[in-house]
Design a protein around this motif. Sequence first.
Motif, PDB file in Angstrom:
ATOM      1  N   HIS A 158       0.862  -1.184   0.000  1.00  0.00           N
ATOM      2  CA  HIS A 158       0.000   0.000   0.000  1.00  0.00           C
ATOM      3  C   HIS A 158       0.900   1.236   0.000  1.00  0.00           C
ATOM      4  N   ALA A 159       0.644   2.184  -0.886  1.00  0.00           N
ATOM      5  CA  ALA A 159       1.469   3.392  -0.957  1.00  0.00           C
ATOM      6  C   ALA A 159       0.626   4.551  -1.471  1.00  0.00           C
ATOM      7  N   VAL A 160       1.115   5.765  -1.203  1.00  0.00           N
ATOM      8  CA  VAL A 160       0.465   6.991  -1.668  1.00  0.00           C
ATOM      9  C   VAL A 160       1.476   7.780  -2.492  1.00  0.00           C
ATOM     10  N   PHE A 161       1.038   8.277  -3.655  1.00  0.00           N
ATOM     11  CA  PHE A 161       1.906   9.045  -4.541  1.00  0.00           C
ATOM     12  C   PHE A 161       1.246  10.384  -4.855  1.00  0.00           C
ATOM     13  N   GLU A 162       2.032  11.444  -4.741  1.00  0.00           N
ATOM     14  CA  GLU A 162       1.531  12.785  -5.032  1.00  0.00           C
ATOM     15  C   GLU A 162       1.504  13.013  -6.544  1.00  0.00           C
ATOM     16  N   VAL A 163       0.428  13.645  -7.007  1.00  0.00           N
ATOM     17  CA  VAL A 163       0.319  13.999  -8.434  1.00  0.00           C
ATOM     18  C   VAL A 163      -0.167  15.450  -8.551  1.00  0.00           C
ATOM     19  N   PRO A 164       0.645  16.410  -8.136  1.00  0.00           N
ATOM     20  CA  PRO A 164       0.210  17.812  -8.154  1.00  0.00           C
ATOM     21  C   PRO A 164       0.109  18.363  -9.569  1.00  0.00           C
ATOM     22  N   GLY A 165      -0.893  19.173  -9.816  1.00  0.00           N
ATOM     23  CA  GLY A 165      -1.040  19.761 -11.145  1.00  0.00           C
ATOM     24  C   GLY A 165      -1.872  18.885 -12.062  1.00  0.00           C
ATOM     25  N   ASN A 166      -1.749  19.107 -13.357  1.00  0.00           N
ATOM     26  CA  ASN A 166      -2.606  18.451 -14.337  1.00  0.00           C
ATOM     27  C   ASN A 166      -1.810  17.513 -15.249  1.00  0.00           C
ATOM     28  N   GLY A 167      -2.543  16.658 -15.942  1.00  0.00           N
ATOM     29  CA  GLY A 167      -1.961  15.866 -17.021  1.00  0.00           C
ATOM     30  C   GLY A 167      -1.175  14.647 -16.608  1.00  0.00           C
ATOM     31  N   TRP A 168      -1.507  14.014 -15.473  1.00  0.00           N
ATOM     32  CA  TRP A 168      -0.738  12.866 -14.996  1.00  0.00           C
ATOM     33  C   TRP A 168      -1.287  11.554 -15.554  1.00  0.00           C
ATOM     34  N   THR A 169      -0.384  10.627 -15.789  1.00  0.00           N
ATOM     35  CA  THR A 169      -0.733   9.262 -16.175  1.00  0.00           C
ATOM     36  C   THR A 169       0.178   8.300 -15.418  1.00  0.00           C
ATOM     37  N   MET A 170      -0.394   7.212 -14.901  1.00  0.00           N
ATOM     38  CA  MET A 170       0.411   6.166 -14.280  1.00  0.00           C
ATOM     39  C   MET A 170       0.620   5.035 -15.290  1.00  0.00           C
ATOM     40  N   ARG A 171       1.866   4.621 -15.462  1.00  0.00           N
ATOM     41  CA  ARG A 171       2.172   3.527 -16.384  1.00  0.00           C
ATOM     42  C   ARG A 171       2.754   2.361 -15.594  1.00  0.00           C
ATOM     43  N   TRP A 172       2.099   1.219 -15.700  1.00  0.00           N
ATOM     44  CA  TRP A 172       2.460   0.032 -14.921  1.00  0.00           C
ATOM     45  C   TRP A 172       3.021  -1.024 -15.861  1.00  0.00           C
ATOM     46  N   THR A 173       4.272  -1.456 -15.619  1.00  0.00           N
ATOM     47  CA  THR A 173       4.912  -2.471 -16.459  1.00  0.00           C
ATOM     48  C   THR A 173       5.265  -3.677 -15.608  1.00  0.00           C
ATOM     49  N   ASN A 174       4.668  -4.809 -15.921  1.00  0.00           N
ATOM     50  CA  ASN A 174       4.939  -6.049 -15.193  1.00  0.00           C
ATOM     51  C   ASN A 174       6.244  -6.650 -15.712  1.00  0.00           C
ATOM     52  N   THR A 175       7.226  -6.804 -14.848  1.00  0.00           N
ATOM     53  CA  THR A 175       8.554  -7.259 -15.286  1.00  0.00           C
ATOM     54  C   THR A 175       8.858  -8.708 -14.910  1.00  0.00           C
ATOM     55  N   LYS A 176       7.858  -9.440 -14.412  1.00  0.00           N
ATOM     56  CA  LYS A 176       8.061 -10.867 -14.167  1.00  0.00           C
ATOM     57  C   LYS A 176       7.664 -11.663 -15.409  1.00  0.00           C
ATOM     58  N   THR A 177       7.836 -12.978 -15.360  1.00  0.00           N
ATOM     59  CA  THR A 177       7.536 -13.822 -16.507  1.00  0.00           C
ATOM     60  C   THR A 177       6.036 -13.943 -16.715  1.00  0.00           C
ATOM     61  N   LEU A 178       5.656 -14.396 -17.899  1.00  0.00           N
ATOM     62  CA  LEU A 178       4.244 -14.502 -18.247  1.00  0.00           C
ATOM     63  C   LEU A 178       3.506 -15.490 -17.349  1.00  0.00           C
ATOM     64  N   HIS A 179       4.167 -16.571 -16.948  1.00  0.00           N
ATOM     65  CA  HIS A 179       3.496 -17.631 -16.193  1.00  0.00           C
ATOM     66  C   HIS A 179       3.634 -17.458 -14.685  1.00  0.00           C
ATOM     67  N   ASP A 180       4.415 -16.504 -14.243  1.00  0.00           N
ATOM     68  CA  ASP A 180       4.698 -16.395 -12.809  1.00  0.00           C
ATOM     69  C   ASP A 180       4.471 -14.990 -12.270  1.00  0.00           C
TER      70      ASP A 180
END
Length: 296
Positions: free
Chosen positions: A222-244
């Motif tokens: 669980h975490a909190v991230f500040e996004v002050p201002g406008n135009g934010w996007t979060m990009r999530w990249t899964n870096t583990k293997t496809l099966h695990d």
Amino acid sequence: DRSSEHVDQTPPNQSSYIVSGDRSSELSYDPAAFPSNLPLQQIQGGKSRLTYKMPQGADRAQIFINSHGRPLKARVELWLGPIRRVHFIDIACMNGAETPYRGCIKFKNTDSAGPQTLEISTSDDQAFPALVGVDIMTPDRSKERQAVFDAIWKSSTKLYSQGDKTVRSIPIADHVKSVQLLVWSKDVGKKSFKANVEFLQGPNCKRQYYELQCGGGTQPYHAVFEVPGNGWTMRWTNTKTLHDGSHEFVVVPYELEDDAPAESDEMAPYYNGFAERSDEFGYANSLGPHGNRVWH
């Protein structure tokens, strides 16, 4: 309709999702949740480090890291024994005062798992010191936080990530001041997860970047991230293997611009966590071995 702007960027097998809401999270009104007014200790750059031994019976800790406005480059690791690392996050932010790191890590109870040590360190660069605060939660507070986490988890849209560099881009509404991230793999394999988390403002301007890894026993995260201002996007990249690498995560508003609780200059409640007295572990007010470096 704001959601129509991003439909084409969403994978065809996933429904579109935007972080938005009409009120701040109830958790944001709890002064003991993700506190920014902990006693802070300054760590110099150049791979300097602080270590915190988890007290007997502990299973959850809150971490706050920021800077005086310089870039924030730090690493948080939780070690179970001398060689087994069960939690890891690399932090790289363009402005540590504007976008500090606020995380809450869950881990196996020290009574059953054995001694565990939290280690926070800086990068190679001598020019980037960091300010660190750690709040080790009591068992009662940990249970209360888990109940709050469960309520948010059950009532929110879960986003599924399968692995093998799969990417999810999640726009954040302009009126959102900060977002909370919840990650848990309990329903899709119960295994560890590993991901790169980016917060971008504008076209590919990467203002916050995190490499996050949690073992199966150090969840939920669980975490909190500040996004002050406008135009934010979060990009999530899964870096583990496809099966695990399967896991689910939730991204919901924490504070809204027009609905955020007022900031307080008072010390956060329970900041000394486990200790009945501030010197119970011989670490002064910080629960760490460098009490003489507390920043005021």
